[in-house]
Design an enzyme around this catalytic site. Structure first.
Site, PDB file in Angstrom:
ATOM      1  N   GLU A 282      17.089 -18.697  -5.783  1.00  0.00           N
ATOM      2  CA  GLU A 282      16.614 -17.579  -6.091  1.00  0.00           C
ATOM      3  C   GLU A 282      16.109 -17.348  -7.617  1.00  0.00           C
ATOM      4  O   GLU A 282      15.450 -16.731  -7.866  1.00  0.00           O
ATOM      5  CB  GLU A 282      17.953 -16.486  -5.890  1.00  0.00           C
TER       6      GLU A 282
ATOM      7  N   GLU B 272       7.883 -15.729  -9.482  1.00  0.00           N
ATOM      8  CA  GLU B 272       7.194 -14.509  -9.222  1.00  0.00           C
ATOM      9  C   GLU B 272       6.586 -13.755 -10.534  1.00  0.00           C
ATOM     10  O   GLU B 272       5.677 -13.170 -10.538  1.00  0.00           O
ATOM     11  CB  GLU B 272       8.334 -13.509  -8.519  1.00  0.00           C
TER      12      GLU B 272
ATOM     13  N   LYS C 190      12.600 -16.309  -8.932  1.00  0.00           N
ATOM     14  CA  LYS C 190      12.475 -14.968  -9.768  1.00  0.00           C
ATOM     15  C   LYS C 190      11.562 -15.437 -11.016  1.00  0.00           C
ATOM     16  O   LYS C 190      10.565 -14.724 -11.291  1.00  0.00           O
ATOM     17  CB  LYS C 190      14.032 -14.662 -10.788  1.00  0.00           C
TER      18      LYS C 190
ATOM     19  N   HIS D 270      16.559 -37.509  -4.151  1.00  0.00           N
ATOM     20  CA  HIS D 270      15.558 -38.018  -2.992  1.00  0.00           C
ATOM     21  C   HIS D 270      14.144 -37.492  -3.214  1.00  0.00           C
ATOM     22  O   HIS D 270      13.412 -37.400  -2.151  1.00  0.00           O
ATOM     23  CB  HIS D 270      16.203 -37.208  -1.760  1.00  0.00           C
TER      24      HIS D 270
ATOM     25  N   TRP E 284      -2.532  -2.857  -1.755  1.00  0.00           N
ATOM     26  CA  TRP E 284      -2.462  -4.165  -1.766  1.00  0.00           C
ATOM     27  C   TRP E 284      -3.507  -4.891  -0.854  1.00  0.00           C
ATOM     28  O   TRP E 284      -3.123  -4.813   0.282  1.00  0.00           O
ATOM     29  CB  TRP E 284      -1.015  -4.579  -1.430  1.00  0.00           C
TER      30      TRP E 284
ATOM     31  N   CYS F  89       0.879  -1.301  -0.050  1.00  0.00           N
ATOM     32  CA  CYS F  89       0.069  -0.107  -0.134  1.00  0.00           C
ATOM     33  C   CYS F  89       0.753   1.139   0.063  1.00  0.00           C
ATOM     34  O   CYS F  89       1.981   1.254   0.843  1.00  0.00           O
ATOM     35  CB  CYS F  89      -1.017   0.093   1.174  1.00  0.00           C
TER      36      CYS F  89
ATOM     37  N   LYS G  49       5.834  -4.910  -3.417  1.00  0.00           N
ATOM     38  CA  LYS G  49       7.351  -4.606  -3.236  1.00  0.00           C
ATOM     39  C   LYS G  49       7.749  -4.918  -1.861  1.00  0.00           C
ATOM     40  O   LYS G  49       8.695  -5.487  -1.476  1.00  0.00           O
ATOM     41  CB  LYS G  49       7.874  -3.308  -3.805  1.00  0.00           C
TER      42      LYS G  49
ATOM     43  N   ASN H  13      -2.169   2.451   5.508  1.00  0.00           N
ATOM     44  CA  ASN H  13      -1.357   1.469   5.216  1.00  0.00           C
ATOM     45  C   ASN H  13      -1.216   0.662   6.380  1.00  0.00           C
ATOM     46  O   ASN H  13      -0.636   1.313   7.517  1.00  0.00           O
ATOM     47  CB  ASN H  13      -0.155   1.801   4.584  1.00  0.00           C
ATOM     48  N   GLY H  14      -1.475  -0.561   6.312  1.00  0.00           N
ATOM     49  CA  GLY H  14      -1.190  -1.345   7.811  1.00  0.00           C
ATOM     50  C   GLY H  14      -2.467  -2.204   8.055  1.00  0.00           C
ATOM     51  O   GLY H  14      -3.307  -2.507   7.024  1.00  0.00           O
TER      52      GLY H  14
ATOM     53  N   ARG I  99       4.118  -0.777  -4.644  1.00  0.00           N
ATOM     54  CA  ARG I  99       3.880  -1.127  -3.360  1.00  0.00           C
ATOM     55  C   ARG I  99       2.238  -1.919  -3.407  1.00  0.00           C
ATOM     56  O   ARG I  99       2.156  -2.272  -2.259  1.00  0.00           O
ATOM     57  CB  ARG I  99       3.686   0.108  -2.712  1.00  0.00           C
TER      58      ARG I  99
HETATM   59  C1  G6P Z   1       8.594  -8.978  -0.836  1.00  0.00           C
HETATM   60  C2  G6P Z   1       9.117  -8.661  -2.237  1.00  0.00           C
HETATM   61  C3  G6P Z   1      10.292  -9.563  -2.525  1.00  0.00           C
HETATM   62  C4  G6P Z   1      11.327  -9.328  -1.353  1.00  0.00           C
HETATM   63  C5  G6P Z   1      10.836  -9.544  -0.046  1.00  0.00           C
HETATM   64  C6  G6P Z   1      11.689  -9.117   1.157  1.00  0.00           C
HETATM   65  O1  G6P Z   1       8.114 -10.153  -0.809  1.00  0.00           O
HETATM   66  O2  G6P Z   1       8.287  -8.933  -3.214  1.00  0.00           O
HETATM   67  O3  G6P Z   1      11.092  -9.034  -3.755  1.00  0.00           O
HETATM   68  O4  G6P Z   1      12.495  -9.911  -1.634  1.00  0.00           O
HETATM   69  O5  G6P Z   1       9.336  -8.740   0.099  1.00  0.00           O
HETATM   70  O6  G6P Z   1      11.842  -7.449   0.970  1.00  0.00           O
HETATM   71  P1  G6P Z   1      12.993  -6.758   1.785  1.00  0.00           P
HETATM   72  O7  G6P Z   1      12.685  -5.395   1.255  1.00  0.00           O
HETATM   73  O8  G6P Z   1      12.767  -7.044   3.202  1.00  0.00           O
HETATM   74  O9  G6P Z   1      14.077  -7.357   1.316  1.00  0.00           O
END
Ligand code: G6P
Length: 619
Positions: free
Chosen positions: A492, A499, A496, A515, A75, A2, A614, A101-102, A27
């Site tokens: 990672e 996501e 990616k 396994h 969000w 948000c 984000k 936001n919260g 956000r």
């Molecule tokens: C969200 C984002 C990710 C990020 C994670 C942790 O899920 O979509 O890309 O890695 O938060 O965020 P931070 O700001 O704590 O690294």
């Protein structure tokens, strides 16, 4: 998670807020709305969907008038994405508007009380409850004797005393068109201080086009904002003196430039951002990294017997890479914890443990809470963080900034490589304070210094990686495997792809495939094998053959000069040779590009993937 913005000043508020919302959209993009005070009343517009499909056209077709207002990108937490659940929300009189936001945890109890007072609700959100609550207090405040405190600020303060939960809010009233009131607890809120205009934003990127002067608010701060002034009080300590700081990045840093997506722009920034993470931090004479922000004496650093990394998402993967580095360079045992689990688990943390929060945004609620939990138990807490002035950066006892510039793409890329760089520096520092020799230290430093140029070289293969991506873009499942330093990178790479392309992908240590996961392998399930020419090359090669024997297509990420693989696998992407600890920094680049091109080919919105945001400021 948000985004909120408030504007008061000489400009027409509608366009300023809309532009700010576009910058905040990463956000949250389930809906967006804004409310401008026109003098007589409030002009409220809100619409489900991304700004370009919803709020944007709505505001263009019927512009809103007024020089003060608030806006929000959502969000969804409580209540599905819809016009009704979009912010701003109004109080019972329709003359007070709130963006939030919260999460209001005691929303059900408060709703019961408000219904008894005659309030009716239009949305399913917890935020509307806050709007109604502030409205009720505002009506009472208006009837009370005037004191120094602004009635809207007093109403907000009184309402918040009844609230359990987290909030960053901005409030306007039709009856006070010269004021915005904001408050925060657990969600970020920053004042942008302009020339005869002021802003209230959840992220500096929303104000940076107008001003670089900002004031970072603390938890429980309540701010009253006029066009030429701001006044901060604190619900806990009452008085509050807040300093103005200068934002370190330029407005252009948050622009897309010639790139089609922020994610691609940020992938291509990595030679520079990795360099920035090292800049001024390598002392060749002493073969020691220098990191003043740690706020720890050499004696304190030497006394560390155990390190706990707390993080979420991509930052958690960087923490895993850091675990390998710290354990190898400094022989310090490292535990990597999901912040969301750590905060509620009664994990025994021994004396001499250093807790390090790793976070790009510095706002992730779980990471923030994990750091606080560590502090509460008397442990020193550091932050490895990108956003200067963020909540975690300010709460930590010390830390290391990434200096990577704003990361806008929701899928994190440059933050990962910067975090892995900085954690290598931390490992080197702690290693050199213990048993790491000058010669090995120097070798590692030199290898690190070569990384930016090596990343540039990998980026030159972008077109080739794209053509490989197109070949596999319709796969339904993907595996990513690697050993040691390449295991976090495999995780990672899988994250990616999931996501941004919505393809099911899993990362595994290469030897674990047999396994269980190998049961999934067939002709249509590609595996990306991270197989640099390192100490475990032959072992990883055996795992690769096991997959090939089950007809699984293989994309190998291999070291330059390895001509043995061409005939064994379906596709090879070469990366420059380096020392093993540098592999996460190099091998992740082709994985980022692979995910990016697959997602683009599938027509996905790379910078705003579905269901994600984000900066996750709720639990
Ligand atoms: C969200 C984002 C990710 C990020 C994670 C942790 O899920 O979509 O890309 O890695 O938060 O965020 P931070 O700001 O704590 O690294």
């Amino acid at each position: 998670m948000c985004g909120i913005i408030g504007y008061i000043g000489k400009q027409s508020a509608g366009p300023v807020i809309l532009e700010g919302l576009r910058r905040l959209e990463y956000r949250g993009y389930d809906s967006a709305g804004l409310c401008v005070s026109e003098g007589k009343g409030l002009n409220l517009v809100k619409r489900v969907g991304k700004i370009d499909n919803g709020l944007g056209p709505l505001v263009s077709s019927s512009p809103v008038q007024g020089r003060v207002g608030v806006g929000h990108t959502r969000w969804a937490t409580h209540g599905a994405p819809s016009d009704q659940n979009a912010h701003p929300h109004l109080d019972q009189s329709g003359r007070v508007a709130v963006v939030h936001n919260g999460v209001i945890e005691n929303h059900e109890t408060l709703k019961g009380h408000l219904e008894l007072e005659g309030c009716e609700f239009e949305s399913e959100t917890d935020s509307e409850i806050l709007a109604k609550l502030i409205g009720l207090h505002y009506q009472k405040a208006a009837k009370q004797e005037k004191d120094e405190e602004h009635p809207l600020a007093r109403a907000v303060s009184q309402a918040l005393k009844e609230v359990i939960g987290t909030y960053g809010i901005a409030v306007v009233s039709a009856d006070d068109p010269d004021t915005i009131v904001g408050a925060r607890r657990g969600s970020p809120l920053i004042i942008g201080v302009g020339q005869d205009e002021n802003f209230l934003v959840s992220d500096v990127t929303a104000a940076v086009a107008h001003t670089r002067q900002v004031v970072y608010l603390n938890d429980y701060d309540v701010v009253t904002l006029t066009a030429d002034n701001f006044h901060v009080t604190n619900l806990g300590t009452q008085t509050a003196q807040r300093q103005i700081s200068e934002i370190e990045f330029s407005p252009e840093a948050a622009e897309l430039g010639d790139f089609p997506h922020y994610m691609l722009k940020e992938i291509f920034e990595q030679p520079r951002t990795v360099e920035n993470a090292m800049r001024g931090r390598l002392d060749h004479d002493e073969v020691m990294p220098k990191m003043g922000g740690l706020n720890m004496t050499p004696a304190e650093l030497r006394a560390v017997e155990h390190v706990v990394f707390v993080a979420c998402g991509t930052s958690w993967h960087a923490a895993l890479a850091g675990e390998y580095a710290l354990e190898e360079f400094a022989h310090i045992p490292v535990t990597v914890e999901y912040a969301s689990e750590f905060r509620y688990r009664n994990a025994p943390i021994e004396k001499g443990t250093l807790v390090v929060a790793i976070t790009q945004s510095g706002e992730t609620a779980d990471t923030y809470a994990a750091l606080r939990e560590a502090n509460r138990r008397g442990h020193k807490g550091l932050a490895v963080c990108n956003v200067v002035g963020s909540s975690i950066a300010r709460e930590a006892d010390g830390g290391i900034y990434l200096h990577a510039g704003p990361e806008i793409g929701v899928a994190s890329t440059k933050a990962f490589t910067s975090q892995a760089t900085v954690l290598s520096l931390l490992g080197l520092l702690m290693g050199r304070m213990r048993m790491l020799s000058v010669s090995r230290g120097m070798e590692l430093m030199r290898a690190l210094e070569q990384v930016p140029e090596q990343i540039s070289k990998i980026l030159e293969a972008n077109d080739r990686i794209r053509s490989i991506a197109l070949k596999y873009s319709q796969a339904r499942h993907f595996f990513f495997i690697g050993r040691q330093y390449n295991f976090p990178t495999a995780l990672e790479g899988a994250l990616k792809l999931k996501e941004i392309s919505y393809i099911h992908a899993e990362g595994y240590p290469a030897a674990e495939m047999k396994h269980g996961p190998i049961a999934m392998i067939d002709e249509a399930t590609p595996t990306v094998v991270l197989i640099p020419s390192d100490s475990l090359y032959e072992k990883t090669f055996s795992n690769l053959k096991e997959i090939k024997a089950r007809k699984g297509p293989i994309i190998a990420i291999a070291s330059e000069g390895n001509d043995r693989l061409e005939n064994e696998v379906d596709d090879v992407i070469y990366v420059p040779r380096s020392l093993e600890p540098m592999s996460p920094l190099l091998n992740v680049i082709p994985l980022q590009l692979l995910a990016y091109h697959i997602a683009v080919e599938r027509g996905c919105d790379v910078d705003k993937p579905r269901n994600l945001a984000k900066s996750v400021t709720v639990e």
